[in-house]
Design a protein around this motif. Structure first.
Motif, PDB file in Angstrom:
ATOM      1  N   ASP B 128       4.327 -10.845  10.614  1.00  0.00           N
ATOM      2  CA  ASP B 128       2.798 -10.776  10.306  1.00  0.00           C
ATOM      3  C   ASP B 128       2.477  -9.189  10.792  1.00  0.00           C
ATOM      4  O   ASP B 128       1.291  -8.749  10.355  1.00  0.00           O
ATOM      5  CB  ASP B 128       1.985 -11.603  10.979  1.00  0.00           C
ATOM      6  CG  ASP B 128       2.360 -12.921  10.694  1.00  0.00           C
ATOM      7  OD1 ASP B 128       2.834 -13.361   9.717  1.00  0.00           O
ATOM      8  OD2 ASP B 128       2.250 -14.089  11.552  1.00  0.00           O
ATOM      9  N   TYR B 185       5.777  -9.800   2.146  1.00  0.00           N
ATOM     10  CA  TYR B 185       4.569  -8.974   1.910  1.00  0.00           C
ATOM     11  C   TYR B 185       4.775  -7.574   2.176  1.00  0.00           C
ATOM     12  O   TYR B 185       3.790  -6.744   2.827  1.00  0.00           O
ATOM     13  CB  TYR B 185       3.191  -9.442   2.344  1.00  0.00           C
ATOM     14  CG  TYR B 185       3.141 -11.129   2.353  1.00  0.00           C
ATOM     15  CD1 TYR B 185       2.835 -11.347   0.631  1.00  0.00           C
ATOM     16  CD2 TYR B 185       3.365 -11.734   3.114  1.00  0.00           C
ATOM     17  CE1 TYR B 185       2.634 -12.730   0.261  1.00  0.00           C
ATOM     18  CE2 TYR B 185       3.203 -13.100   2.890  1.00  0.00           C
ATOM     19  CZ  TYR B 185       3.034 -13.642   1.622  1.00  0.00           C
ATOM     20  OH  TYR B 185       2.862 -14.937   1.136  1.00  0.00           O
ATOM     21  N   ASN B 188       2.462  -4.304   2.265  1.00  0.00           N
ATOM     22  CA  ASN B 188       0.863  -4.479   2.257  1.00  0.00           C
ATOM     23  C   ASN B 188       0.223  -3.424   3.153  1.00  0.00           C
ATOM     24  O   ASN B 188       0.801  -3.406   4.472  1.00  0.00           O
ATOM     25  CB  ASN B 188       0.932  -5.903   2.743  1.00  0.00           C
ATOM     26  CG  ASN B 188      -0.488  -6.615   2.788  1.00  0.00           C
ATOM     27  OD1 ASN B 188      -1.477  -5.831   3.429  1.00  0.00           O
ATOM     28  ND2 ASN B 188      -0.845  -7.533   1.739  1.00  0.00           N
ATOM     29  N   GLU B 562      -1.958 -11.844  -1.497  1.00  0.00           N
ATOM     30  CA  GLU B 562      -1.060 -11.707  -0.431  1.00  0.00           C
ATOM     31  C   GLU B 562      -1.954 -12.211   0.933  1.00  0.00           C
ATOM     32  O   GLU B 562      -2.416 -11.323   1.512  1.00  0.00           O
ATOM     33  CB  GLU B 562      -0.309 -10.406  -0.507  1.00  0.00           C
ATOM     34  CG  GLU B 562       0.376  -9.901  -1.502  1.00  0.00           C
ATOM     35  CD  GLU B 562       1.328  -8.546  -1.115  1.00  0.00           C
ATOM     36  OE1 GLU B 562       0.916  -8.121  -0.112  1.00  0.00           O
ATOM     37  OE2 GLU B 562       2.024  -8.240  -2.211  1.00  0.00           O
ATOM     38  N   LEU B 564      -1.406 -12.168   3.879  1.00  0.00           N
ATOM     39  CA  LEU B 564      -0.940 -11.605   5.075  1.00  0.00           C
ATOM     40  C   LEU B 564      -1.889 -12.027   6.454  1.00  0.00           C
ATOM     41  O   LEU B 564      -1.401 -12.306   7.419  1.00  0.00           O
ATOM     42  CB  LEU B 564      -0.618 -10.169   5.068  1.00  0.00           C
ATOM     43  CG  LEU B 564       0.078  -9.458   6.323  1.00  0.00           C
ATOM     44  CD1 LEU B 564       1.418 -10.266   6.638  1.00  0.00           C
ATOM     45  CD2 LEU B 564       0.402  -8.096   6.121  1.00  0.00           C
ATOM     46  N   ARG B 568      -1.166 -14.145   9.533  1.00  0.00           N
ATOM     47  CA  ARG B 568      -1.179 -13.614  11.118  1.00  0.00           C
ATOM     48  C   ARG B 568      -2.105 -14.373  12.021  1.00  0.00           C
ATOM     49  O   ARG B 568      -1.829 -14.409  13.126  1.00  0.00           O
ATOM     50  CB  ARG B 568      -1.827 -12.122  10.768  1.00  0.00           C
ATOM     51  CG  ARG B 568      -1.711 -11.289  12.021  1.00  0.00           C
ATOM     52  CD  ARG B 568      -2.280  -9.794  11.777  1.00  0.00           C
ATOM     53  NE  ARG B 568      -1.451  -8.965  10.972  1.00  0.00           N
ATOM     54  CZ  ARG B 568      -1.626  -8.012  10.310  1.00  0.00           C
ATOM     55  NH1 ARG B 568      -2.840  -7.507  10.547  1.00  0.00           N
ATOM     56  NH2 ARG B 568      -0.877  -7.271  10.120  1.00  0.00           N
TER      57      ARG B 568
END
Ligand code: HEM
Ligand code: HEM
Ligand code: NFV
Ligand code: SF4
Ligand code: SF4
Ligand code: F3S
Ligand SMILES: [Mg+2]
Lengths: 237, 582, 362
Positions: B128, B185, B188, B562, B564, B568
């Motif tokens: 992450d 990802y 990103n 996405e 992310l 995270r």
């Protein structure tokens, strides 16, 4: 065929009054009986200790082999039991008509069932004069089949299935009896359980059987114990 | 529809984004959020999507067996449920344990703490923060310099080492078979590390993977295996024999030496790899302080690691106990597991049935009866859910509350309670980290990053405490006490006809409790309230949201397709769904 | 085109020399002689790197945890160099749609060539919604992915047998994989969890020899599950000698005596613990003082207490074991016999009296 044979054995009852002695149990069957009895005593005692071992032995492991001996005695007696059982089955096929009695129950014979009921009344003290049978009385026959014959198959199948685990995958016992473990769901702990319960079935049978044998000997005015020794059944009146 | 709760304005009018499955966690979980026109999360829904019914299964069993079932709630936090279970049984039946057993149990529980935190950070959470593909662009020399600056004593730091590693990575990526890194990802904009830091982190991903298998050998020594070591009501199953013939069949000098080596190596790894990595990564992300959720307002800790055996009062525990509510760090409320008014579970939004779902139940009187019904506004069907309806039942996780409050638990909660209560080690390590990050204010710990940092500090702390209890074990043996089990009440005949008790631990993910009722030698009721049950809690009759949900609120998402940032923050709790629903 | 195993190793910068060393180590660890080495070399040079899809049902993830403990081969080498672990919820970077997309891609690209590894099991009650995957019952996903798999590995006791969630009353109807997927070869690798090196051993065996391991009657690889814990237990001499731990932490426990009397299930458990041992050979349950609880056996969770030698028989009430049930039956029979004998004696005495009376009457 076998079935009729076992009904025949029952039919001999009518003639009992006319004879004083009949040759019932042939030698191989008598030999089997006493060997079998001995093996079972050994198996039950050693089996008990396999389930609930004796207190811990003192000293080095290498100086002791008690549990090994107990198990060895169990397995040796197990072999004896199994081999003699095969002999016994053979004898059921070639021996006299009494020899098949413990294997086949004439379930479709009304007459046989009425005799079972009659014997039940006798054991419940409802009949005063005992009947005389050359072979087993029908009650005994039923009890033997249900508890002993079935019990023997349970013990031999489960016993050798467990034994096969020790011999290992692919051994003769595993190939012949391994399916018993699958039948039990795959975990042989279950087979141990059946085997253990089976012991109690046989022990219960033995208690009742020995009592009945002695009692009949005394009360039914026909020989019992000596019959299993000499083969001849003597009628006392 | 919008409403206020716990200082958040929950509004589900915007665009709905669904993440299912949430990966890199234990078990099965789903998250749904609503984004406003600026891609900021305004509503969050977290759902536990599995249930096994272990509480139902435990009924009627032998209390001495319960640990083995409870332990199998989770193979990630393996052992903590077993320990909690035997503590509950011992508490109910009044069984005490020898000092050595206490030390060994603590070593094992600390060992779990360390292992779980390490694997979580490097293998579940790091991706992450770390862009694996970006590592290909790194200059190995610069990476080496970075490594040597953050951790001067760590030997794996040469330019050649990083070059080899980068080559291996390059060829792996070029193969086109990305394995677990497939569809990540990468690239990103939420990834903020420079290539060199990414490469260093990838190296530690692999180093930690190799090292974690060493750590758990402590469990193997004392418990026979890992995962799922063995435990015992009344003590520990491993006997100690240091002096006599036959010692080779027990915990002996060789075993102790092996344990000691692992304990020392672990301290080194924590000091020289884990903590420096947190500082390094943290310094690039210290501007990204979302995800605080409930951590600054409502946190709960039970405390753990009894110094002396059999005393579970806060003064004897090395981690603190207490509850903080309404953001008032100046008041730490005492926590009583036996008080029917304190810990309660609600199910009006969970897939269970109570006779009266407006009320919560204390675990001693807890009921676990599944009831899978979806809310009226669910999109999709019963077996093909498109969007959940959070106004109805929507999760296999129950909603635990402490005096009616939704609480966050876990390393950060423990650190907050400890910091607020003046726990010297907790305060010291926290202040040092804030300083190492370049003077970040204390407020910054109420964040996703804070949660991740607290976990690392706790891992390090646990390393040293492992050593403490190891030394204590040896000292006690030296004083002539080798006993490891108390069998006075092993036989059920010695038990009262009826008994009830509870056990608790600080599991890696937070405060864990098991409550048991015993009748006629069998379990009559068994209820567990688990860290992820607290954190992953759905709403309650008052509409209060749980810690996961709160943590996602108001976070901007760089790319709506996405997830992310969602991952995270959710990962920062180290969710364990098998635990949470059990 | 799928790369060969050797290609992959070479590409990762592994020299031919160390590749050959790897092959001979593989041969040794599989118990094969040096004659097998060229075979392995050849196999590795010509075999593709197999995609693995690893699904999770109802479980606790201890199987994954165990897997990453593997020391030989290291789990990182398995994942980076031997297989292509393209789907695994626990480790993969992607989530949600991006994760789901991987299924389509791999299934289409490698139809009939990928291995499906299953950890945990599908629950069948509640239309399967006790385990939800992307909004749908896990069991549906399992069926879909199984359809085009080359073979299935059932990791652990959950996938193989059901494990603790299948314990009575099994509220979710958790069902082992082979009862749901019946048309694929299934390799059961039971244990709760299985030993790490057994897991990687099974996988590398399949890659190395390009065939499924030989299975026993119950579908377990014979090479690791062919014998009981008890058959290779180092405490066995104490068992044979009749030297037992009678109670926790007694003298026997401190000397490492046999754990049979405190419930060890080693005599009925097939697994490699007493030989391969755990966590790089450090120990195994028995070596650390606790009996084997039979965690790799079907039904280990419902066979009575872990501490009883003679296990419970549930049908007879929760507390019964074979000795209690059987002993009671035998005792009742004994008592009945005694009573019967007493009555018999009485009737007989009375009978004699009757006869005498009759005689006297005549
Ligand atoms: C382990 C112990 C024993 C077992 C398993 C056993 C079993 C049997 C069986 C299966 C039979 C039927 C034989 C046949 O028709 O094939 C039988 C018959 C008989 N047994 Fe035993 N026996 C045992 C001990 C004894 C003892 C100790 C006695 C003497 C006190 C005894 C006396 C008899 C007699 C008299 C018969 C013939 C019964 C009749 O004709 O109805 N048995 N036994
Ligand atoms: C009337 C006949 C028999 C009786 C009463 C008997 C009794 C027992 C008992 C009580 C046990 C302990 C079970 C447990 O709790 O685990 C046992 C174990 C066993 N018996 Fe038998 N048994 C009989 C026949 C046999 C036979 C024919 C065999 C075949 C060889 C056999 C082989 C075994 C084996 C292999 C075990 C397990 C030993 C171990 O786990 O170490 N038994 N038996
Ligand atoms: N939540 C949770 Fe656990 C932990 N830590 C247990 O109590 O992970 Ni599986
Ligand atoms: S088999 Fe055991 S270890 Fe593996 S997932 Fe199931 S419960 Fe966990
Ligand atoms: S400890 Fe268990 S496996 Fe080992 S010899 Fe004893 S009964 Fe067998
Ligand atoms: S409990 Fe399991 S780990 Fe091995 S020794 Fe027994 S099979
Ligand atoms: Mg619960």
């Amino acid at each position: 065929m076998l079935y009729e044979h076992s009904v025949d054995a029952l039919d001999k009852i009518k003639d009992a009054k006319l004879v004083k002695a009949v040759y019932v149990y042939e030698a191989p069957l008598r030999l089997w009986h006493w060997v079998n009895a001995l093996a079972i005593v050994v198996l039950a005692i050693t089996g008990w200790f396999i389930g609930s071992p004796t207190p811990t032995m003192q000293g080095e492991a290498s100086d002791n082999f008690l549990f090994g001996y107990i198990r060895f005695a169990h397995f040796a007696a197990g072999y004896v039991l199994g081999i003699f059982w095969l002999v016994r089955i053979y004898w059921a096929l070639v021996g006299n008509e009494h020899s098949i009695q413990i294997f086949v129950i004439p379930v479709w014979s009304k007459h046989w069932w009425s005799e079972v009921l009659w014997e039940l009344r006798w054991y419940l003290f409802l009949e005063r004069v005992p009947k005389k049978y050359i072979g087993h009385n029908p009650m005994a026959q039923l009890a033997m089949f249900m508890m002993f014959t079935v019990g023997m198959f349970i013990m031999l199948f489960t016993g050798f299935a467990l034994y096969g685990e020790g011999l290992g995958e692919g051994s003769w016992a595993d190939r012949l009896f391994g399916w018993v473990i699958s039948l039990a769901g795959g975990n042989s702990l279950q087979v141990h359980n059946w085997h253990h319960l089976g012991m109690w079935l046989i022990v219960t049978f033995v208690i009742v059987h020995v009592y009945a044998a002695i009692r009949e000997d005394i009360m039914s005015r026909q020989s019992m114990i000596s019959t299993m020794i000499s083969g001849w059944r003597m009628f006392k009146d | 529809m919008a409403y206020e709760t716990q200082g958040f304005n929950v509004d589900n009018s915007g665009k709905r984004v669904v993440v299912d499955p949430v990966c890199r966690i234990e078990g099965h979980m789903r998250v749904e959020v609503n984004l406003d026109s600026n891609n900021v999360i305004r509503n969050a829904v977290s759902t536990g999507t599995m249930w096994r019914g272990i509480e139902v299964i435990l009924k009627g069993r032998d209390p001495r067996d319960a640990w083995a079932f409870a332990e199998r709630l989770c193979g990630v936090c393996t052992g903590t449920h077993a320990l909690t279970s035997i503590r509950a049984v011992e508490n109910a039946l009044g069984i005490t344990i020898p000092e050595n057993a206490n030390s060994i149990r603590n070593i094992m529980q600390l060992n779990l703490e360390i292992h779980d935190h390490l694997v979580h950070f490097y293998h579940l959470h790091a991706l992450d923060w770390v862009d694996v593909i970006s590592a290909l662009k790194a200059d190995p020399k610069a990476t080496s310099a970075l490594q040597q600056s953050v951790s001067p004593s760590w030997p794996l730091s040469s330019p050649g080492y990083f070059r080899d590693l980068q080559n291996r990575l390059k060829k792996f990526v070029e193969s086109g078979q990305l394995g677990p890194f497939m569809n990540g990802y990468w690239g990103n904009p939420a990834y903020l590390l420079p290539p060199e830091a990414n490469l260093m982190a990838v190296a530690h991903y692999l180093e930690a993977l190799d090292f974690q298998k060493e750590i758990v050998k402590i469990h193997t020594i004392f418990g026979g295996k890992n995962p799922h070591p063995n435990w015992l009501v009344g003590g520990v199953p491993c006997a100690i024999n240091l002096h006599d013939t036959g010692a080779v069949g027990a915990i002996n000098m060789e075993r102790l030496n092996m344990a000691e080596k692992i304990i020392n190596d672990t301290i080194t790894f924590m000091d020289q790899v884990y903590i420096p990595d947190i500082v390094a990564i943290g310094s690039f992300y210290k501007g990204w302080l979302y995800g605080g959720g409930l951590s600054g307002s409502s946190v709960l800790a039970y405390g753990d690691f009894p110094d002396k055996a059999n005393d579970y009062s806060p003064s004897n525990l090395m981690l603190p106990r207490g509850a903080i509510i309404n953001g008032n760090l100046n008041e730490i409320h005492p926590v009583d597991h036996a008080d029917p008014e304190q810990i309660q579970e609600f199910v009006d939004h969970a897939w269970y049935k109570y006779p009266d779902e407006t009320k919560g139940l204390h675990p001693w009187d807890g009921i676990t009866e599944p009831n899978y019904v979806l809310g009226p506004n669910t999109k999709g069907t019963r077996t093909n859910i498109q969007e959940l309806d959070e106004s109805g039942k929507y999760s296999w996780i129950k909603a635990p509350r402490w005096r009616g409050n939704a609480m966050e638990v876990g390393p950060l909660a423990r650190w907050v309670v400890g910091y607020a209560g003046g726990h010297a080690e907790i305060k010291g390590s926290t202040d040092k980290l804030l300083k190492d990050l370049g003077g970040v204010p204390l407020q910054a710990i109420f964040s996703t990053l804070g949660r991740t940092a607290a976990r690392a500090l706790e891992g390090q702390w646990s390393g040293y405490k492992q050593k403490y209890f190891f030394d204590k074990l040896v000292a006690n043996c030296k004083a002539g006490d080798q006993s490891t089990a108390n069998v006075e009440k092993w036989d059920p005949k010695t038990w009262p006809k009826e008994a009830k008790g509870y056990g608790f631990t600080e599991a890696p993910r937070g405060a864990l409790g098991h409550w048991i009722r015993v009748r006629d030698g069998k379990i009559e009721n068994y209820q567990m309230v688990v860290p992820t049950t607290w954190n992953g809690s759905p709403r309650d009759p008052k509409g209060q949201i749980g810690a996961f949900e709160a943590s996602l609120m108001n976070t901007p998402v760089a790319k709506a397709d996405e997830p992310l940032e969602i991952l995270r923050t959710i990962h920062s709790f180290d969710p364990c769904l098998a635990c949470s629903t059990h | 085109m799928i790369e060969t195993f050797y290609d992959v190793l070479r590409r990762q910068g592994i020299t031919r020399r160390s590749f050959l060393k790897f092959c001979s180590l593989t041969a040794t660890s599989l118990g094969l002689g040096s004659a097998a080495v060229p075979k392995i070399v050849n196999a590795m040079e010509s075999k593709p790197r197999t995609p693995v899809l690893w699904l999770h049902g109802l479980e606790c993830t201890c199987c994954s945890e165990s897997f990453i403990r593997s020391a030989h081969p290291l789990s990182k080498d398995v994942v980076l160099s031997m297989i292509s672990l393209d789907y695994d919820d626990t480790l993969m970077a992607a989530a949600g749609h991006q994760a789901e997309a991987i299924f389509d891609e791999i299934v289409n690209k490698y139809r009939g060539q990928y291995i499906l590894a299953v950890e945990g099991n599908p629950p069948l009650n509640e239309d399967g919604m006790f385990c939800i995957h992307a909004g749908r019952p896990f069991v549906e996903k399992l069926r879909e992915v199984a359809k085009d798999a080359k073979a299935i590995i059932s990791w652990g006791s959950c996938a193989s047998w059901g494990c603790v969630q299948a314990a009575k009353p099994n509220p979710t109807r958790a069902t082992p994989v082979h009862k749901v997927i019946t048309d694929k070869p299934i390799i059961k690798v039971p244990g709760c969890p299985p030993i790490a090196e057994v897991m990687t051993g099974v996988i590398t065996y399949m890659l190395t020899f390009d065939r499924l391991p030989e299975l026993d009657r119950q579908g377990r690889p014979k090479m690791f599950y062919g014998q009981r814990i008890h058959d290779k237990c180092y405490r066995r001499p104490h068992f044979d000698a009749g030297q037992f731990v009678e109670q926790w932490d007694d003298e026997g426990a401190r000397k490492g005596y046999c754990l049979y009397k405190v419930g060890c299930k080693g005599p009925t458990t097939y697994n490699a613990c007493s030989t391969t041992r755990w966590n790089e050979g450090v120990s195994f349950p028995i070596a650390s003082g606790h009996g084997c609880i039979g965690c790799s056996e079907d039904g280990f969770w419902d066979k009575g207490s872990f501490y009883d030698r003679v296990t419970d028989i549930k049908q007879f009430g929760i507390e019964s074991n074979a000795d209690k049930v059987g002993g009671t039956v035998a005792a009742v029979a004994g008592a009945a016999v005694a009573a019967h004998a007493a009555v018999s004696a009485l009737t007989r005495a009375r009978g004699k009296q009757d006869v005498k009376d009759q005689a006297g009457g005549n």
